[in-house]
Design a protein around this motif. Sequence first.
Motif, PDB file in Angstrom:
ATOM      1  N   GLN A 102      16.303   0.564   0.224  1.00  0.00           N
ATOM      2  CA  GLN A 102      15.184   1.127  -0.525  1.00  0.00           C
ATOM      3  C   GLN A 102      15.536   2.471  -1.140  1.00  0.00           C
ATOM      4  O   GLN A 102      16.401   3.186  -0.642  1.00  0.00           O
ATOM      5  CB  GLN A 102      13.978   1.337   0.407  1.00  0.00           C
ATOM      6  N   ASP A 103      14.817   2.806  -2.210  1.00  0.00           N
ATOM      7  CA  ASP A 103      14.734   4.164  -2.737  1.00  0.00           C
ATOM      8  C   ASP A 103      13.308   4.614  -2.470  1.00  0.00           C
ATOM      9  O   ASP A 103      12.351   3.844  -2.688  1.00  0.00           O
ATOM     10  CB  ASP A 103      14.994   4.204  -4.245  1.00  0.00           C
ATOM     11  N   LYS A 104      13.130   5.867  -1.979  1.00  0.00           N
ATOM     12  CA  LYS A 104      11.787   6.319  -1.652  1.00  0.00           C
ATOM     13  C   LYS A 104      11.684   7.823  -1.712  1.00  0.00           C
ATOM     14  O   LYS A 104      12.674   8.537  -1.664  1.00  0.00           O
ATOM     15  CB  LYS A 104      11.362   5.822  -0.277  1.00  0.00           C
ATOM     16  N   VAL A 105      10.439   8.271  -1.808  1.00  0.00           N
ATOM     17  CA  VAL A 105      10.109   9.687  -1.712  1.00  0.00           C
ATOM     18  C   VAL A 105       8.930   9.781  -0.738  1.00  0.00           C
ATOM     19  O   VAL A 105       8.042   8.930  -0.731  1.00  0.00           O
ATOM     20  CB  VAL A 105       9.776  10.294  -3.093  1.00  0.00           C
ATOM     21  N   TRP A 106       8.987  10.804   0.121  1.00  0.00           N
ATOM     22  CA  TRP A 106       7.947  11.039   1.125  1.00  0.00           C
ATOM     23  C   TRP A 106       7.130  12.269   0.753  1.00  0.00           C
ATOM     24  O   TRP A 106       7.665  13.229   0.193  1.00  0.00           O
ATOM     25  CB  TRP A 106       8.571  11.305   2.494  1.00  0.00           C
ATOM     26  N   VAL A 107       5.845  12.253   1.124  1.00  0.00           N
ATOM     27  CA  VAL A 107       4.954  13.396   0.968  1.00  0.00           C
ATOM     28  C   VAL A 107       3.933  13.326   2.115  1.00  0.00           C
ATOM     29  O   VAL A 107       3.639  12.241   2.616  1.00  0.00           O
ATOM     30  CB  VAL A 107       4.272  13.384  -0.427  1.00  0.00           C
ATOM     31  N   VAL A 117       6.420   6.562  -1.247  1.00  0.00           N
ATOM     32  CA  VAL A 117       6.399   5.780  -2.476  1.00  0.00           C
ATOM     33  C   VAL A 117       7.790   5.181  -2.540  1.00  0.00           C
ATOM     34  O   VAL A 117       8.788   5.912  -2.538  1.00  0.00           O
ATOM     35  CB  VAL A 117       6.100   6.660  -3.711  1.00  0.00           C
ATOM     36  N   PHE A 118       7.880   3.833  -2.554  1.00  0.00           N
ATOM     37  CA  PHE A 118       9.183   3.204  -2.378  1.00  0.00           C
ATOM     38  C   PHE A 118       9.340   1.947  -3.221  1.00  0.00           C
ATOM     39  O   PHE A 118       8.366   1.317  -3.629  1.00  0.00           O
ATOM     40  CB  PHE A 118       9.411   2.856  -0.900  1.00  0.00           C
ATOM     41  N   VAL A 119      10.606   1.603  -3.464  1.00  0.00           N
ATOM     42  CA  VAL A 119      10.969   0.337  -4.087  1.00  0.00           C
ATOM     43  C   VAL A 119      11.994  -0.334  -3.175  1.00  0.00           C
ATOM     44  O   VAL A 119      12.863   0.335  -2.615  1.00  0.00           O
ATOM     45  CB  VAL A 119      11.531   0.523  -5.513  1.00  0.00           C
ATOM     46  N   VAL A 120      11.871  -1.635  -3.003  1.00  0.00           N
ATOM     47  CA  VAL A 120      12.847  -2.415  -2.238  1.00  0.00           C
ATOM     48  C   VAL A 120      13.915  -2.896  -3.215  1.00  0.00           C
ATOM     49  O   VAL A 120      13.616  -3.591  -4.184  1.00  0.00           O
ATOM     50  CB  VAL A 120      12.179  -3.611  -1.525  1.00  0.00           C
ATOM     51  N   LEU A 121      15.150  -2.484  -2.945  1.00  0.00           N
ATOM     52  CA  LEU A 121      16.273  -2.851  -3.802  1.00  0.00           C
ATOM     53  C   LEU A 121      16.951  -4.138  -3.344  1.00  0.00           C
ATOM     54  O   LEU A 121      17.462  -4.905  -4.152  1.00  0.00           O
ATOM     55  CB  LEU A 121      17.294  -1.711  -3.824  1.00  0.00           C
ATOM     56  N   ASP A 122      16.985  -4.372  -2.037  1.00  0.00           N
ATOM     57  CA  ASP A 122      17.609  -5.557  -1.461  1.00  0.00           C
ATOM     58  C   ASP A 122      17.066  -5.720  -0.053  1.00  0.00           C
ATOM     59  O   ASP A 122      16.753  -4.734   0.610  1.00  0.00           O
ATOM     60  CB  ASP A 122      19.135  -5.403  -1.421  1.00  0.00           C
TER      61      ASP A 122
END
Length: 156
Positions: A102-107, A117-122
Amino acid sequence: MPALKPHVAINVRNLDRSLLFYRNLFGVDPVRVRPGYAKFDVDQPPLNFTINEYPYEDAGALNHLGLQVSSTEDVLAAKQRLETAGLATFDEMNTTCCYALQDKVWVTDPDGNRWEVFVVLDQEDDRKGYDSNRVQPPVKSTCCTPAGSSSSCCAS
């Protein structure tokens, strides 16, 4: 019966402070604000989200909340929106979390609720069984948990 959208309701200590945070997180204004209550009807992702002003001592059993988006560009756009609003973010790009890349950012909201806020890449395909040559969990995982936190969504 098909569900229209998920509903999440959380308690907050200060409605005004939380209203500002959630306007910035979702990028929309609430559809209803009443004394001690606000409702956000978010289109993307579909979400009925309410905040209820209620004094409490600790955060309870909630681990974290998240918004799954379509691309790394969407993650970066959310990061930019949050930082422009003056909110501190923490990135985890190209990270293995919950058996997915995943790529993500936390708050973190004013009451300590952590959002990603995240996207699943694999990810593993659960229908095909586990493939040891695909996505591997890290040996010492901070799975679904921003740095410095002691809880993990993958612990069970």
